[in-house]
Design an enzyme around this catalytic site. Structure first.
Site, short mmCIF file in Angstrom:
data_model
loop_
_atom_site.label_atom_id
_atom_site.label_comp_id
_atom_site.label_asym_id
_atom_site.label_seq_id
_atom_site.Cartn_x
_atom_site.Cartn_y
_atom_site.Cartn_z
N TYR A 1 2.19 10.23 0.77
CA TYR A 1 3.12 9.65 1.22
C TYR A 1 4.76 9.57 1.13
CZ TYR A 1 -1.02 6.11 3.08
OH TYR A 1 -1.56 6.24 3.91
N HIS B 1 -7.86 9.07 -2.13
CA HIS B 1 -7.55 8.89 -0.43
C HIS B 1 -8.59 9.16 0.52
CE1 HIS B 1 -3.35 9.03 1.58
NE2 HIS B 1 -4.70 8.22 2.10
N LYS C 1 -2.88 6.64 -4.07
CA LYS C 1 -3.93 6.77 -3.88
C LYS C 1 -3.92 8.11 -3.91
CE LYS C 1 -4.37 4.59 0.69
NZ LYS C 1 -3.22 4.25 0.42
N ASP D 1 0.49 -0.99 0.05
CA ASP D 1 -0.15 -0.02 -0.23
C ASP D 1 1.14 1.41 -0.18
OD1 ASP D 1 -2.46 1.82 0.03
OD2 ASP D 1 -1.91 2.02 1.90
N1 LIG Z 1 -6.44 5.38 3.50
C1 LIG Z 1 -5.98 5.63 4.15
O1 LIG Z 1 -6.75 7.07 4.79
C2 LIG Z 1 -4.80 5.49 5.29
C3 LIG Z 1 -4.02 6.12 6.69
C4 LIG Z 1 -3.96 5.16 7.76
C5 LIG Z 1 -3.32 4.11 7.32
N2 LIG Z 1 -3.21 3.84 6.34
C6 LIG Z 1 -2.23 2.76 5.47
O2 LIG Z 1 -2.80 1.47 6.31
C7 LIG Z 1 -1.20 0.92 6.91
C8 LIG Z 1 -1.22 0.93 8.37
O3 LIG Z 1 -1.93 1.23 8.92
P1 LIG Z 1 -0.64 2.65 10.25
O4 LIG Z 1 0.67 2.81 9.72
O5 LIG Z 1 -1.43 3.72 10.32
O6 LIG Z 1 -1.20 1.87 11.77
P2 LIG Z 1 -1.00 0.33 12.01
O7 LIG Z 1 -0.06 -0.74 10.91
O8 LIG Z 1 -2.49 -0.52 12.75
O9 LIG Z 1 0.77 -0.10 13.46
C9 LIG Z 1 1.80 0.77 12.58
C10 LIG Z 1 2.08 0.45 14.54
O10 LIG Z 1 2.59 -1.01 15.25
C11 LIG Z 1 3.33 -1.11 15.75
N3 LIG Z 1 3.72 -2.47 14.81
C12 LIG Z 1 3.52 -3.44 13.16
N4 LIG Z 1 3.44 -4.63 14.22
C13 LIG Z 1 3.92 -5.00 15.54
C14 LIG Z 1 3.93 -5.57 16.36
N5 LIG Z 1 4.41 -7.21 15.76
N6 LIG Z 1 3.68 -6.10 17.74
C15 LIG Z 1 4.31 -4.47 18.19
N7 LIG Z 1 4.39 -3.41 17.31
C16 LIG Z 1 3.61 -3.63 15.77
C17 LIG Z 1 4.41 -0.35 14.50
O11 LIG Z 1 5.57 -0.14 14.87
P3 LIG Z 1 7.28 -0.32 13.87
O12 LIG Z 1 6.58 0.49 12.88
O13 LIG Z 1 8.01 0.67 14.80
O14 LIG Z 1 7.97 -1.45 13.67
C18 LIG Z 1 3.77 0.96 13.97
O15 LIG Z 1 4.18 1.70 15.12
C19 LIG Z 1 -0.29 2.54 6.73
O16 LIG Z 1 1.03 2.61 7.36
C20 LIG Z 1 -1.05 3.29 5.79
O17 LIG Z 1 -0.34 2.52 4.20
C21 LIG Z 1 -3.92 4.01 4.96
#
Ligand SMILES: NC(=O)c1ccc[n+]([C@@H]2O[C@H](COP(=O)([O-])OP(=O)(O)OC[C@H]3O[C@@H](n4cnc5c(N)ncnc54)[C@H](OP(=O)(O)O)[C@@H]3O)[C@@H](O)[C@H]2O)c1
Length: 279
Positions: free
Chosen positions: A51, A109, A76, A46
């Site tokens: 980004y 997006h 996006k 993604d």
């Molecule tokens: N469409 C939209 O509007 C939108 C909005 C937000 C996000 N997104 C997409 O969704 C993706 C995921 O969402 P997100 O990045 O907000 O949050 P997430 O994936 O829910 O959480 C990421 C966090 O969790 C930690 N983490 C990951 N695996 C772990 C594990 N096994 N144990 C402990 N901690 C862990 C990561 O740390 P580390 O990185 O330090 O390992 C990071 O701090 C984004 O990267 C993006 O691609 C889209």
């Protein structure tokens, strides 16, 4: 697809049942993290124009030995480029930044409903798909009312809708709407962005039963809901941990326990697409 089950979108494109999130992963360090994710087995990546990492994604693809056709790359369209003309050039610019000939998936997006231009943006995605720039088109953060509007005005149903989804915000109504209309739900912030959900006692107890970690239980919950989670993780260890969710199942009772954790105000940053806008 590399031991990961796949899902078939409403236009026939096959995608893996879990993908890799890349928000805040960019630059040279970002290329290494995304390369590591591909080496670990992620095939759906993604990204987004906003980004500022389409270049890093493209570099990681070129660095990898995985044939391009086995990867599913998403970007996006940002809110400031919803007019038809700007949307078309932004898609072209995304491709140039990534050094790709096509995106597998391209999403709007945010709907930014006050701007009232998301139907125009959708028409641009429809045309870009016809021109071969995108294989599958979808949206992100669209409420049922926004989905109704684009389907009604263009006759084209998105293949997926990427929405905020984690145990504190389980999106039951939104998911039912998607299911009725053949739209795949992708979960953003599937781990609740590593907030207090990763310390939840109920999920911890389920994790102990299965000898799995809390993130693995949460990701398995997404999969059994029928949603496609996009966890972001910076280290190879966590990337591997988050992929190891296909060798066990949660019982109906365990699913129910996690489903009950949802809260009406469970969004992480109160980003309600009816009012929140992102450009
Ligand atoms: N469409 C939209 O509007 C939108 C909005 C937000 C996000 N997104 C997409 O969704 C993706 C995921 O969402 P997100 O990045 O907000 O949050 P997430 O994936 O829910 O959480 C990421 C966090 O969790 C930690 N983490 C990951 N695996 C772990 C594990 N096994 N144990 C402990 N901690 C862990 C990561 O740390 P580390 O990185 O330090 O390992 C990071 O701090 C984004 O990267 C993006 O691609 C889209």
């Amino acid at each position: 697809m590399h031991g990961i089950p796949s899902k078939t979108l409403n236009d026939g494109l096959e995608v893996p049942a879990i993908g890799f999130g890349t928000a805040n992963i960019k630059g040279s360090a970002g290329v290494s993290i995304i390369s590591s994710a591909i080496d670990t087995g992620y095939r759906l990546i993604d990204s987004a124009f906003n980004y500022e990492n389409e270049g890093a994604v493209g570099a990681a693809i070129r660095r990898s030995s995985i044939p391009r056709e086995q990867l599913r790359i998403t970007s996006k369209l940002p809110g400031r480029h919803h007019s038809y003309k700007k949307a078309v050039t932004t898609i072209q610019e995304s491709l140039l930044r990534a050094g790709l000939d096509y995106y597998d998936l391209y999403l709007i997006h945010w709907p930014n409903p006050k701007q009232e231009m998301y139907v125009e943006a959708w028409q641009a995605l429809i045309d870009a798909k016809k021109w071969g720039l995108i294989r599958s088109i979808g949206v992100s953060n669209f409420l049922p009312e926004h989905l109704e509007k684009i389907i009604h005005e263009t006759g084209v149903t998105p293949s997926m809708n990427q929405v905020e989804l984690h145990p504190y915000f389980s999106q039951e109504t939104q998911r039912s709407y998607h299911q009725e209309h053949g739209i795949i739900t992708e979960s953003w912030s599937p781990l609740g962005r590593a907030s207090h959900v990763l310390e939840n006692k109920d999920i911890q107890s389920i994790a102990q039963t299965h000898d799995k970690t809390i993130p693995q239980i949460i990701l398995r919950w997404h999969i059994q809901l029928g949603a496609l989670p996009l966890p972001k993780a910076s280290s190879a260890g966590r990337q591997r941990e988050n992929l190891a969710v296909f060798d066990f199942s949660l019982s109906d009772q365990e699913m129910h326990t996690i489903n009950k954790l949802t809260k009406p105000d469970g969004r992480i940053h109160d980003q309600d697409p009816a009012i929140y806008e992102e450009f």
